[in-house]
Motif scaffolding. Structure first.
Motif, PDB file in Angstrom:
ATOM      1  N   SER A  25       0.832  -1.197   0.000  1.00 57.65           N
ATOM      2  CA  SER A  25       0.000   0.000   0.000  1.00 57.65           C
ATOM      3  C   SER A  25       0.870   1.252   0.000  1.00 57.65           C
ATOM      4  N   ARG A  26       0.244   2.345  -0.451  1.00 57.61           N
ATOM      5  CA  ARG A  26       0.855   3.678  -0.398  1.00 57.61           C
ATOM      6  C   ARG A  26       2.061   3.837  -1.304  1.00 57.61           C
ATOM      7  N   VAL A  27       2.125   3.044  -2.382  1.00 59.15           N
ATOM      8  CA  VAL A  27       3.295   3.130  -3.242  1.00 59.15           C
ATOM      9  C   VAL A  27       2.916   2.896  -4.694  1.00 59.15           C
ATOM     10  N   THR A  28       3.874   3.235  -5.579  1.00 57.36           N
ATOM     11  CA  THR A  28       3.801   2.806  -6.975  1.00 57.36           C
ATOM     12  C   THR A  28       4.486   1.450  -7.035  1.00 57.36           C
ATOM     13  N   PHE A  29       3.694   0.415  -6.998  1.00 60.24           N
ATOM     14  CA  PHE A  29       4.204  -0.940  -6.786  1.00 60.24           C
ATOM     15  C   PHE A  29       5.184  -1.373  -7.863  1.00 60.24           C
ATOM     16  N   SER A  30       4.986  -0.888  -9.079  1.00 56.42           N
ATOM     17  CA  SER A  30       5.829  -1.313 -10.190  1.00 56.42           C
ATOM     18  C   SER A  30       7.283  -0.874 -10.038  1.00 56.42           C
TER      19      SER A  30
END
Length: 125
Positions: A25-30
């Motif tokens: 959560s809370r991120v640009t996972f890529s």
């Protein structure tokens, strides 16, 4: 700050399968390479599997090759660990970990920036 939450653990008989999930959560996972580690009772944490941020490259511990498979779904901010033909020696707490812009996939725990709290996987014989 990324937050990681694992799920999918639980008691399973030897020979069975489980799929673990780890949601970020809370991120640009890529932008994150992801890893899976486990810790058996009385033992040190050990590398299980990892996937780079593209999803094109993966690594596995020799003990799980051909039985475990790591994948990621960036649209769902999730990395999965499909575990087949489980053995009692697979028992442990499974943790996911992230490495920001990691060149990955990395096997060393020190390479990872953040960790989840883990999910229990007891495998009965």
């Amino acid at each position: 700050q990324i937050q990681l939450v694992e799920s999918g653990g639980g008691l399973v008989q030897a020979g069975g399968s489980l799929r673990l999930s780890c949601v970020a959560s809370r991120v640009t996972f890529s932008r994150y390479a992801m890893g899976w580690f486990r810790q058996a009772p009385g033992k040190e944490r050990e590398f299980v599997s990892a996937i780079d941020f593209t999803g094109d490259n993966t690594k596995y511990a020799d003990s799980v090759k051909g039985r475990f498979f790591v994948t990621r779904d960036d649209a769902k901010n999730t990395v999965y660990l499909q575990m087949n033909n489980l053995k009692p020696e697979d028992t442990g707490v499974y943790y996911c970990a992230s490495e920001y812009w990691g060149v990955g996939p990395r096997t060393e725990a020190v390479a990872y920036d953040s960790w989840g709290k883990g999910t229990q996987v007891p495998v009965s014989s």
